[in-house]
Structure formats: structure tokens, C-alpha cells
Design an enzyme around this catalytic site. Structure first.
Site, short mmCIF file in Angstrom:
data_model
loop_
_atom_site.label_atom_id
_atom_site.label_comp_id
_atom_site.label_asym_id
_atom_site.label_seq_id
_atom_site.Cartn_x
_atom_site.Cartn_y
_atom_site.Cartn_z
N LYS A 179 0.81 -1.19 0.00
CA LYS A 179 0.00 0.00 0.00
C LYS A 179 0.86 1.26 0.00
CE LYS A 179 -2.98 -2.31 3.44
NZ LYS A 179 -1.99 -3.19 4.10
N GLY A 180 2.14 1.10 0.27
CA GLY A 180 3.01 2.26 0.50
C GLY A 180 3.16 3.22 -0.66
N GLU A 228 7.46 2.38 -6.18
CA GLU A 228 7.57 1.97 -4.78
C GLU A 228 7.76 3.17 -3.86
OE1 GLU A 228 7.07 0.24 -2.40
OE2 GLU A 228 8.07 -1.68 -2.33
N ASP A 229 7.51 2.96 -2.58
CA ASP A 229 7.72 4.02 -1.60
C ASP A 229 9.20 4.15 -1.25
OD1 ASP A 229 7.79 1.53 -0.32
OD2 ASP A 229 6.25 2.00 1.15
N ASP A 267 14.86 -0.40 0.54
CA ASP A 267 15.63 -0.55 1.77
C ASP A 267 16.70 -1.62 1.53
OD1 ASP A 267 16.25 -0.25 4.49
OD2 ASP A 267 14.71 -1.63 5.14
N LYS A 293 17.29 4.01 0.50
CA LYS A 293 18.10 3.88 1.71
C LYS A 293 19.26 2.94 1.38
CE LYS A 293 15.41 3.65 5.83
NZ LYS A 293 14.76 2.78 6.83
N PHE A 335 14.31 4.99 10.65
CA PHE A 335 12.96 4.54 10.33
C PHE A 335 12.05 5.75 10.13
CE2 PHE A 335 8.81 2.61 10.78
CZ PHE A 335 8.97 1.52 9.95
N ASP A 384 4.57 3.53 6.56
CA ASP A 384 3.86 3.30 7.81
C ASP A 384 4.77 2.80 8.92
OD1 ASP A 384 4.16 0.67 6.45
OD2 ASP A 384 3.04 -0.06 8.17
N ARG A 423 0.52 6.63 7.23
CA ARG A 423 0.66 6.64 5.77
C ARG A 423 0.11 7.92 5.16
NH1 ARG A 423 2.06 1.44 3.95
NH2 ARG A 423 1.15 -0.30 5.07
P1 IMP Z 1 13.12 -4.07 1.21
O1 IMP Z 1 13.74 -3.09 0.24
O2 IMP Z 1 12.88 -5.41 0.60
O3 IMP Z 1 13.90 -4.15 2.49
O4 IMP Z 1 11.67 -3.60 1.64
C1 IMP Z 1 11.23 -2.33 1.46
C2 IMP Z 1 9.93 -2.19 2.23
O5 IMP Z 1 10.21 -2.11 3.64
C3 IMP Z 1 9.26 -0.90 1.86
O6 IMP Z 1 8.37 -1.06 0.78
C4 IMP Z 1 8.58 -0.52 3.15
O7 IMP Z 1 7.31 -1.12 3.21
C5 IMP Z 1 9.44 -1.10 4.24
N1 IMP Z 1 10.35 -0.08 4.81
C6 IMP Z 1 11.69 0.00 4.67
N2 IMP Z 1 12.21 1.04 5.33
C7 IMP Z 1 11.17 1.67 5.91
C8 IMP Z 1 11.04 2.85 6.74
O8 IMP Z 1 11.99 3.56 7.09
N3 IMP Z 1 9.77 3.16 7.14
C9 IMP Z 1 8.67 2.44 6.79
N4 IMP Z 1 8.75 1.34 6.01
C10 IMP Z 1 9.97 0.95 5.59
MG MG Z 2 6.24 -1.37 0.91
#
Ligand code: IMP
Ligand code: MG
Length: 172
Positions: free
Chosen positions: A40-41, A96-97, A100, A128, A149, A156, A162
Site C-alpha cells: 500500500k506504501g 515503490e515508496d 531498503d 536507503k 525509520f 507506515d 501513511r
Molecule cells: P526491502 O527493500 O525489501 O527491504 O523492503 C522495502 C519495504 O520495507 C518498503 O516497501 C517498506 O514497506 C518497508 N520499509 C523499509 N524502510 C522503511 C522505513 O523507514 N519506514 C517504513 N517502512 C519501511
Molecule cells: Mg512497501
């Protein structure tokens, strides 16, 4: 509300989205752009970005969940909602939001690549890079952020915040 500090203001978000929109408009001229929002992000970013792109485009959504706890990703992704449309020959832009660890998008990109789109790229409002585990670089990035974070503009903490129109970090 916990104590928060604004990192990126509503105006900064709007200005950056407008720039990304112009860049995407130029890059996809003559293509068959399909913007794929990851629920949903991505919802606020997707809604703003698609209106900043001046092309005859289509949109679709996917919902994925990673096995793991709320704040860390395991890299194993479960597809909760797949695309409605066929992407063969389309120019797919995943929206994407935040990237990470990159594990979610690395998995998703490979998953969609198997359907033979003409191209596949990633637009993420936030990046990030310090936490990256997968070999993945988003093609369009709004802002690069430190390892904190953060919440707001789609992001969220346990499904809350959100709807904040800016990005902030939770102090405690
Ligand atoms: P990754 O890149 O597979 O680690 O996952 C990314 C997802 O982790 C994002 O789509 C977010 O939903 C969540 N996420 C990562 N960092 C943050 C943050 O700082 N705040 C909120 N959600 C985060
Ligand atoms: Mg996400």
C-alpha cells in the site's frame, strides 16, 4: 502521536515528483508505459507521479508481503495480488515508496521479467542505500535517506501515518 521531526516537506515532495514526472515523460515518449504501484506504501507517490507524467499510460497494482517481521525483510516474497493486465511488450515502471534492503524489488523484478515485458524499471520515492542486501539500484529516485525509520507519504509504522503529507522520522 510520538515525537516526530519532518525530514522532507510537502513542498519538497511535490517539487521532486514534478521533476521525476518530466524525466519519465521524456524517457518513455513513444513507448507503452504501464505504471505498477506496489500496495500500500506507493499510493500517494503513485497518485502524484502518474499525474506528473504527460503520456498515454496505464496503471496497475500489485500487493506483496515479505516473510519476516514488521521492520525487516527476509527476501522471500508472497504475491497477495498479482497484475490484472498482460505485460508482454509493455514498458513496466514499478512504483515503490522506499528501497531498503532491495530484496522485495529484486524478487519482484525477476518475477515480472519472466513475462517478457519490453522493459522494466523502478521508480522509488526514497532510497536507503546503506541497508542494501540485493544488487538493485532504482532507476528513478526522489530522495536518498539515511538509515532511520521514517513514516509518512505512504510509509507506515504498524500501518499508521501513511496519510502524513510529508516524511518524518520517529524520534524515540
Ligand atoms: P526491502 O527493500 O525489501 O527491504 O523492503 C522495502 C519495504 O520495507 C518498503 O516497501 C517498506 O514497506 C518497508 N520499509 C523499509 N524502510 C522503511 C522505513 O523507514 N519506514 C517504513 N517502512 C519501511
Ligand atoms: Mg512497501
Amino acid at each position: 502521536m510520538p515525537e516526530m521531526e519532518i525530514l522532507i516537506t510537502q513542498q519538497q515532495l511535490a517539487d521532486r515528483v514534478a521533476e521525476l514526472g518530466r524525466q519519465i515523460t521524456a524517457d518513455y515518449k513513444g513507448g507503452q508505459l504501464l505504471m505498477v504501484g506496489i500496495l500500500k506504501g506507493s499510493v500517494p507517490f503513485m497518485a502524484d507521479l502518474m499525474r506528473a507524467v504527460q503520456l498515454d499510460l496505464r496503471i496497475d497494482f500489485m500487493s506483496v508481503s515479505s516473510y519476516g517481521n514488521a521492520t525487516s525483510t527476509s527476501g522471500v516474497v508472497r504475491i497477495l495480488k498479482d497484475l490484472d493486465s498482460d505485460i508482454r511488450g509493455k514498458d513496466v515502471l514499478i512504483v515503490e515508496d522506499i528501497v531498503d534492503t532491495g530484496l522485495t524489488l529484486a524478487y519482484l523484478k525477476e518475477y515480472l521479467q519472466a513475462r517478457n515485458p519490453a522493459s522494466i524499471r523502478i521508480a522509488s520515492m526514497l532510497d536507503k542505500p546503506s541497508r542494501r542486501k540485493a544488487d538493485l539500484r532504482p532507476d528513478y529516485v526522489g530522495f536518498t535517506v539515511e538509515d532511520r525509520f521514517i513514516v509518512g507519504y505512504g510509509l507506515d509504522a504498524a500501518q499508521r501515518y501513511r496519510n502524513l503529507p510529508y516524511i518524518s522520522w520517529i524520534k524515540e
